[in-house]
Design an enzyme around this catalytic site. Structure first.
Site, PDB file in Angstrom:
ATOM      1  N   ARG A 201      43.514  14.490 -26.691  1.00  6.20           N
ATOM      2  CA  ARG A 201      42.344  13.873 -27.306  1.00  6.20           C
ATOM      3  C   ARG A 201      41.370  14.998 -27.674  1.00  6.20           C
ATOM      4  NH1 ARG A 201      44.211   9.308 -27.569  1.00  6.20           N
ATOM      5  NH2 ARG A 201      42.779   9.176 -29.299  1.00  6.20           N
TER       6      ARG A 201
ATOM      7  N   GLU B 128      37.245   4.320 -33.573  1.00 10.59           N
ATOM      8  CA  GLU B 128      36.903   5.172 -32.423  1.00 10.59           C
ATOM      9  C   GLU B 128      36.466   4.328 -31.226  1.00 10.59           C
ATOM     10  OE1 GLU B 128      37.650   8.141 -32.377  1.00 10.59           O
ATOM     11  OE2 GLU B 128      37.692   8.805 -34.447  1.00 10.59           O
TER      12      GLU B 128
ATOM     13  N   ASN C  35      38.527   3.803 -27.726  1.00 11.41           N
ATOM     14  CA  ASN C  35      37.935   4.207 -26.450  1.00 11.41           C
ATOM     15  C   ASN C  35      38.036   3.102 -25.402  1.00 11.41           C
ATOM     16  OD1 ASN C  35      37.315   6.774 -27.238  1.00 11.41           O
ATOM     17  ND2 ASN C  35      35.129   6.413 -27.518  1.00 11.41           N
TER      18      ASN C  35
END
Ligand code: ATP
Ligand code: MG
Lengths: 101, 146
Positions: B107, B48, B52
């Site tokens: 997303r 994650e 990002n």
């Protein structure tokens, strides 16, 4: 090939393979969408038995298919998820959207 | 706390390095003898944070990502993931579950929620135009050497 798609009458089964992250979600998504567009199946099964890892990019993938399919009245089923994948899906509340087995 | 091991890796923001970062972290933390589920959760949090940096920090342009992993004697994994990209204007809002600044890209807005749930503690610092740093801690409970 990250996904194998079996087309039956009114139903497609997409067998996903490998790791679902941002890097390979795009290709998976477009392969599944081609099959959905072509057949407009009543039922779309996303079979996760070959998936070894998934992060929130996989959530986006399932939610996106759910949106497309439910828009024309179809249903999405998520099958054969591992413990790690179930945890991520629960976190997203996906178990309330699509049926997860 | 005494440091058992520490590793710093700098890699370009190519999306193929999301998998690389997961493998690298798994390899470093294996010294603490984590369970399959602990490995899976830490890997997911790392995935994650690195994603990002690539998607938001650098908006899919070229940049460098720094991954630092430290294991301490108390069986704690400390992970720091840093980019020098766009930064986050409002961290509190960004960390709200389901918030995403790019809904059109499919997303889910759940990256921070995953990190918070799968790690014991996470801390985000960011400055607009300068970049973002995510720090995460997780104690390994299964370690034979506790
Ligand atoms: N490294 C970063 N640099 C700049 N902005 C970031 C960074 N990390 C997160 N953000 C911002 O915080 C928001 C929330 O991040 P989060 O990971 O929770 O969701 P997402 O990435 O949008 O969606 P998902 O992770 O579910 O695919 C992002 O939409 C983005 O605006
Ligand atoms: Mg994210």
């Amino acid at each position: 090939m990250p996904v194998i798609i079996d087309t039956e009458e009114n139903r497609i089964v997409a067998r996903l393979k490998g790791e679902i992250d941002h890097h390979n979600a795009k290709e998976l998504r477009s392969d599944i969408d081609v099959a959905i567009d072509r057949n407009r199946p009543e039922i779309v099964v996303l079979d996760f038995s070959g998936v070894t890892f998934m992060d929130s990019s996989g959530i986006g993938l399932v939610m996106g298919r759910y949106k497309t399919v439910s828009a024309y009245g179809g249903q999405v089923f998520v099958e054969n998820t591992s413990a790690q994948i179930k945890k991520v899906m629960r976190l997203a509340g996906l178990d309330r959207l699509a049926e997860i087995k | 706390m005494n440091v058992k091991n520490e590793v710093k890796i700098i890699f370009p923001s190519n999306s193929c390095n999301e998998a690389f970062a997961r493998v690298a972290v798994t390899s470093v933390i294996s010294a603490l003898d984590p369970t399959v589920s602990e490995i899976a959760e830490i890997k997911t949090a790392v995935s994650e944070a690195v994603t990002n940096c690539i998607v938001h920090g650098y908006r899919n342009t070229a940049g460098k990502i720094e991954l630092y992993v430290r294991l301490t004697e108390d069986n704690t994994v400390y992970i720091r993931i840093k980019d020098t990209g766009t930064g986050i204007p409002d961290i509190k809002k960004a960390m709200e579950p389901l918030y995403t600044s790019v809904p059109e890209e499919e997303r889910a807005g759940l990256g921070f929620a995953v990190m918070e749930n799968f790690m014991d503690r996470i801390k985000v610092t960011s400055k607009e135009g300068k970049g973002t740093t995510v720090k995460m801690y997780r104690k390994i409970c299964s370690g034979k050497n506790t």
